[in-house]
Each structure stands twice: as structure tokens, then as C-alpha cells.
Design a protein around this motif. Sequence first.
Motif, PDB file in Angstrom:
ATOM      1  N   GLU A 131      -5.705   8.370  -4.161  1.00  0.00           N
ATOM      2  CA  GLU A 131      -5.141   7.284  -4.953  1.00  0.00           C
ATOM      3  C   GLU A 131      -3.669   7.053  -4.615  1.00  0.00           C
ATOM      4  O   GLU A 131      -3.206   5.910  -4.540  1.00  0.00           O
ATOM      5  CB  GLU A 131      -5.332   7.581  -6.443  1.00  0.00           C
ATOM      6  CG  GLU A 131      -6.782   7.449  -6.880  1.00  0.00           C
ATOM      7  CD  GLU A 131      -7.012   7.870  -8.319  1.00  0.00           C
ATOM      8  OE1 GLU A 131      -7.318   6.998  -9.143  1.00  0.00           O
ATOM      9  OE2 GLU A 131      -6.884   9.073  -8.614  1.00  0.00           O
ATOM     10  N   ARG A 132      -2.936   8.111  -4.388  1.00  0.00           N
ATOM     11  CA  ARG A 132      -1.521   7.974  -4.022  1.00  0.00           C
ATOM     12  C   ARG A 132      -1.377   7.344  -2.635  1.00  0.00           C
ATOM     13  O   ARG A 132      -0.467   6.545  -2.402  1.00  0.00           O
ATOM     14  CB  ARG A 132      -0.826   9.329  -4.080  1.00  0.00           C
ATOM     15  CG  ARG A 132      -0.719   9.867  -5.494  1.00  0.00           C
ATOM     16  CD  ARG A 132       0.118  11.112  -5.577  1.00  0.00           C
ATOM     17  NE  ARG A 132       0.300  11.530  -6.967  1.00  0.00           N
ATOM     18  CZ  ARG A 132       1.196  12.410  -7.367  1.00  0.00           C
ATOM     19  NH1 ARG A 132       2.008  12.986  -6.495  1.00  0.00           N
ATOM     20  NH2 ARG A 132       1.293  12.728  -8.645  1.00  0.00           N
ATOM     21  N   PHE A 133      -2.296   7.680  -1.733  1.00  0.00           N
ATOM     22  CA  PHE A 133      -2.284   7.051  -0.406  1.00  0.00           C
ATOM     23  C   PHE A 133      -2.520   5.549  -0.529  1.00  0.00           C
ATOM     24  O   PHE A 133      -1.832   4.735   0.099  1.00  0.00           O
ATOM     25  CB  PHE A 133      -3.355   7.680   0.487  1.00  0.00           C
ATOM     26  CG  PHE A 133      -3.584   6.917   1.767  1.00  0.00           C
ATOM     27  CD1 PHE A 133      -2.693   7.020   2.821  1.00  0.00           C
ATOM     28  CD2 PHE A 133      -4.694   6.079   1.893  1.00  0.00           C
ATOM     29  CE1 PHE A 133      -2.895   6.296   4.001  1.00  0.00           C
ATOM     30  CE2 PHE A 133      -4.898   5.356   3.065  1.00  0.00           C
ATOM     31  CZ  PHE A 133      -4.002   5.466   4.117  1.00  0.00           C
ATOM     32  N   TYR A 134      -3.514   5.170  -1.347  1.00  0.00           N
ATOM     33  CA  TYR A 134      -3.798   3.747  -1.535  1.00  0.00           C
ATOM     34  C   TYR A 134      -2.605   3.025  -2.172  1.00  0.00           C
ATOM     35  O   TYR A 134      -2.320   1.865  -1.846  1.00  0.00           O
ATOM     36  CB  TYR A 134      -5.045   3.570  -2.399  1.00  0.00           C
ATOM     37  CG  TYR A 134      -6.347   3.757  -1.659  1.00  0.00           C
ATOM     38  CD1 TYR A 134      -6.484   3.352  -0.342  1.00  0.00           C
ATOM     39  CD2 TYR A 134      -7.460   4.311  -2.292  1.00  0.00           C
ATOM     40  CE1 TYR A 134      -7.687   3.505   0.335  1.00  0.00           C
ATOM     41  CE2 TYR A 134      -8.668   4.474  -1.629  1.00  0.00           C
ATOM     42  CZ  TYR A 134      -8.771   4.075  -0.313  1.00  0.00           C
ATOM     43  OH  TYR A 134      -9.959   4.223   0.360  1.00  0.00           O
ATOM     44  N   SER A 135      -1.915   3.699  -3.078  1.00  0.00           N
ATOM     45  CA  SER A 135      -0.727   3.112  -3.693  1.00  0.00           C
ATOM     46  C   SER A 135       0.321   2.794  -2.630  1.00  0.00           C
ATOM     47  O   SER A 135       0.891   1.692  -2.594  1.00  0.00           O
ATOM     48  CB  SER A 135      -0.144   4.076  -4.736  1.00  0.00           C
ATOM     49  OG  SER A 135       1.095   3.589  -5.226  1.00  0.00           O
ATOM     50  N   LYS A 136       0.575   3.747  -1.755  1.00  0.00           N
ATOM     51  CA  LYS A 136       1.567   3.542  -0.691  1.00  0.00           C
ATOM     52  C   LYS A 136       1.120   2.456   0.275  1.00  0.00           C
ATOM     53  O   LYS A 136       1.950   1.666   0.755  1.00  0.00           O
ATOM     54  CB  LYS A 136       1.795   4.862   0.056  1.00  0.00           C
ATOM     55  CG  LYS A 136       2.436   5.952  -0.782  1.00  0.00           C
ATOM     56  CD  LYS A 136       2.446   7.294  -0.056  1.00  0.00           C
ATOM     57  CE  LYS A 136       2.901   8.420  -0.961  1.00  0.00           C
ATOM     58  NZ  LYS A 136       2.823   9.740  -0.297  1.00  0.00           N
ATOM     59  N   LEU A 137      -0.178   2.402   0.552  1.00  0.00           N
ATOM     60  CA  LEU A 137      -0.708   1.363   1.437  1.00  0.00           C
ATOM     61  C   LEU A 137      -0.428  -0.025   0.878  1.00  0.00           C
ATOM     62  O   LEU A 137       0.037  -0.927   1.592  1.00  0.00           O
ATOM     63  CB  LEU A 137      -2.214   1.567   1.619  1.00  0.00           C
ATOM     64  CG  LEU A 137      -2.945   0.547   2.501  1.00  0.00           C
ATOM     65  CD1 LEU A 137      -2.489   0.665   3.948  1.00  0.00           C
ATOM     66  CD2 LEU A 137      -4.458   0.737   2.401  1.00  0.00           C
ATOM     67  N   ILE A 138      -0.693  -0.209  -0.401  1.00  0.00           N
ATOM     68  CA  ILE A 138      -0.444  -1.498  -1.051  1.00  0.00           C
ATOM     69  C   ILE A 138       1.044  -1.827  -1.024  1.00  0.00           C
ATOM     70  O   ILE A 138       1.447  -2.948  -0.670  1.00  0.00           O
ATOM     71  CB  ILE A 138      -0.967  -1.483  -2.499  1.00  0.00           C
ATOM     72  CG1 ILE A 138      -2.496  -1.472  -2.509  1.00  0.00           C
ATOM     73  CG2 ILE A 138      -0.438  -2.678  -3.286  1.00  0.00           C
ATOM     74  CD1 ILE A 138      -3.108  -1.252  -3.885  1.00  0.00           C
TER      75      ILE A 138
END
Length: 362
Positions: A131-138
Motif C-alpha cells: 500500500e505504501r508503494f502504491y501511495s508513492k506511485l500515485i
Amino acid sequence: MSWIKRIGFLTAFIIPALAILGFYLGGWWNYLTICFVFVLIPLADSLIGEDPENMEDTDALIISEQFYYRFITYIWAIFQLAFLVWASAQVASTTMEVHEWVGFVLSFALVTGGIGITVGHELGHKKSALERFYSKLILMTVCYMHFYIEHNRGHHVHVATPKDPATSRKGEGFYRFWFRSVLGSYRSAWNIERASLKRKGEKVWSLKNEMIWFTILPVLLAVTLTLSASLWQGRLVWEVPVFFFTQAILAFSLLEIVNYIEHYGIVRKEISPGRYERVNPMHSWNSNHRLSNFFLFQLQRHSDHHANAIKRYQVLKHYEESPQLPSGYPAMILMAAFPPLWFKQMNPKLKDWEEKVYLKEC
């Protein structure tokens, strides 16, 4: 949770669908998304009304762990990157009139900033590495990756105090706040990361400094999109970086105007020099309008979010005692864009909040 709410959170995907439809219809249809967000949603908010429902704590424990709600946010993270690639391809290959380009970029920013950063914000609060990876991606797609550091370790610690650049002050117009928050939040993120590295005995100027990566990665993304489009079109496609950085500025400006709305004039009591009372549901403006809360993954139940930051969006509660906004965020954004109108509407409400807090202390 009722099936209506389960389906309701999927409405966020209507916004990019309208942006894509508007592009292919062409001309003034590129403003379809803008009209939907700032005309139809506020009207629907006023007609449908508010959502007073709070689930029982036992139900919340179960629903907060249901994969369905996480899956929606995962899909959005992947979709946002794909949406950016699609839009860059259209910008590279399509000749648009000025009014079409403006409408297209504004509509795109409503997707990446209005919905996308909201999802990135939700994911960035979670403990899961995915989830933290997806946050950074966005956040990379809107050049605001430092938000991941500053929001979680800065804003949530210092909210409603003079130490927080993202807390708007009484009598401060949005445009003045924008400069203070944008510059102050970036500087704050550097300070937080620098202090963290020093505690760990690491060098500030090293590959372990996330702020270095967070500053470079959006630029590398823009370069990759530009080079790919240029090889495809057989020319230097300068339109792609112009589009990328314009939509990014508009997207994070949308985030900042929401920050402005959420915390305008709210202050926590200083219980000793430099120490403030614990954050509670009285320390953020709340909006419980049903439809706009669907589109924004209940971000408008902001009072509960600040009191319980790790709580998942689907189980956030409404607190009647929290200071209440007169409408959902789309209408409030329009109001905040015109400071005299904002002050006329919100300063009396802020005064009521101040009197309520004073009476509570007495």
C-alpha cells in the motif's frame, strides 16, 4: 456496510471516464468533467443530503479488513499510471485548440489530484509495504512525493498548531496559504528526513535519503514519457513535459485547497510552551455529504481521520460535535477560490467553533 456504500465507492471511476469521453467527443466536451464535479455533484449533495450512519465498532473491525475496499484503491493506483501514459500519448499525437487543451488538462488534474491524491493519502497511512508503494506511485505522477513524508510525520503531528504549514490560519486567503504550504511542506519533509537519517547514523546526502529519490523520480518519469513519445512520433514532443508538469501543479494545488478547507482557522490549545493538547475530532472541519464522500473515499469525514489516522476509509465515523462545513468539498473548493466569499461564509462558523471550545474549557 450496505451494498449501496460498497458500490458507492466505485463512483470515483466516473470522473476519469468522463475525462476520456470528453476528450474523444472533442471541443467544449473537454469541460464535461469540470461541470460534473463543480456543478452536478454540489447540486446532488444538496438534494441527497448528509449521511449520519456510523457502524458499530464490532462491524467496523470486520469491514476494515475486507479486501474489497483495499482492492479498489490498488486498482486506482495502477489505473492512474496507465491514465497518465494514455493522456501523454493523446497530447503527443493530437492537435488540440487552446480551449480544448485547457479543458483536457483541467479535467485530467481533477482525476490525478482530486481522486488520485486522495487514494495516495489513504494508502500512505497504512502499514502494508504494498500500500505504501502504491501511495508513492500515485504521488510520483503529480510531483508531490514528499507529501508521503511530511503528511504522515509532520502534518499529523503538528496539525492545528503554528508549526504546521498545511494548517490554514484565520483570515488567511487560499492563495497566500498555497505558497506557505507548498514551500513549507517541502522544506518540512527535508527536515524530517534529515533528522531521521541522523538518528540512524546515516549520511544525509546518500541513496538512503528518500527526499533525494522523491525529488528525482517525477522528473525521470517526465523524461521517460517525453522520450517514449518522441521516438514514437519521430520528433521532440515538447508538449508532453508541458502537459505533465502543468497537470501536476494543478493536481497538488487541488490537494492544497482541500488542506485549506479541512483546517481553516482551527487551533489546538497550547498546554505548555511548545506542547499542545491531543488531536481530537474537534480539530478538523468535517463534511458528511453522502455523494461527495463516495467520490472522495470519505476523506470529508476528516475529523475522525485526524483523531484515528490509521483507520481505513470505509469505517470512518461522523462526529456531530466536530465543526461542520456547509457543503461537500466540490462546493467548498469553489468558495475557497474566492477569498471574500470564503471569509463571509466561514469566519462566522469559525467564531461559533471558538465559542464552543471556550465554553467546553470553562
